[in-house]
Design a protein around this motif. Sequence first.
Motif, short mmCIF file in Angstrom:
data_model
loop_
_atom_site.label_atom_id
_atom_site.label_comp_id
_atom_site.label_asym_id
_atom_site.label_seq_id
_atom_site.Cartn_x
_atom_site.Cartn_y
_atom_site.Cartn_z
N CYS A 25 0.76 -1.31 0.19
CA CYS A 25 0.02 -0.02 0.11
C CYS A 25 0.86 1.31 -0.10
O CYS A 25 2.14 1.09 0.29
N VAL A 36 -9.49 13.51 -6.17
CA VAL A 36 -8.93 12.13 -5.65
C VAL A 36 -9.02 11.40 -6.81
O VAL A 36 -7.94 10.69 -7.19
N ASP A 45 -8.01 1.74 -7.68
CA ASP A 45 -7.29 1.52 -6.18
C ASP A 45 -8.48 1.67 -5.08
O ASP A 45 -9.56 2.26 -5.59
N TYR A 47 -9.26 3.41 -1.49
CA TYR A 47 -8.94 4.68 -0.54
C TYR A 47 -9.29 4.51 0.75
O TYR A 47 -10.72 4.51 0.83
N LEU A 100 -4.68 9.71 3.17
CA LEU A 100 -5.59 8.45 2.55
C LEU A 100 -4.50 7.12 2.45
O LEU A 100 -3.03 7.58 1.99
N ILE A 102 -3.85 4.15 0.18
CA ILE A 102 -4.23 3.68 -1.28
C ILE A 102 -3.81 2.28 -1.41
O ILE A 102 -2.60 1.99 -1.32
#
Length: 229
Positions: A25, A36, A45, A47, A100, A102
């Motif tokens: 990640c 975003v 992805d 989030y 975040l 990801i």
Amino acid sequence: MQTLARVPFFKGVEDLDFEKFDRLCRWRRFDEGELVVDFEDESSDVYFIIAGEVRILIRTVSGKEIILGESRAGQFFGEMTAIDGAKRSANVTALTNSELCIMPAGVFRDALFSSQMICGRILRLLTGRIRELNARLTEHSIFDLKHRLYAELLRMAHPRAGKPGERAVTPPPFHHVLAARIGCRREQVTRELSAMTHDGLIEKTRGALILVKPDVLAARLDEAMREGG
């Protein structure tokens, strides 16, 4: 420390190799107002929101925006594309400075199939979203604008500290945001809120919109549902 153990969704999960998945990640910060993901984006992805808040919306061909909701720290988005591989169905923009985690789609699916606990949580979450969508569709089919506004305010509100029986929407929502949530014009929301204020159902403070009589709003919704059904 950048680890999935910080992510609320993974709290209490005992059947996942966190060290393995942590390496796969990445963590990123987004500024307020920064995009975003965008509608029909081909990324896949997932989030996980560590800090901050994002808004999820759909923009029509004519430019009209329909707000699906906001997600805050502890929540996540993007799992549908990670599961089915389809293009993004909505736009996601940071409402505040946000951090975040990801997770690539393949990593997300590996985690899903590696842990019964994670799989169960995802199934419950997706089921909950389907139920909420069904409720919203029912509201749009049965309720007029006024009752759709009642339902949305009750959904957004939380118990007001020190005031049993009252609920609050914090911060007070912009009228155009409410309009985008329930599918109408800003002027219509302004008119309905004014009527609710006059009737003593709501009041606005410096930092919140107060639902003074949420039980009355709920009762009106029940009555409208019975009449509409």
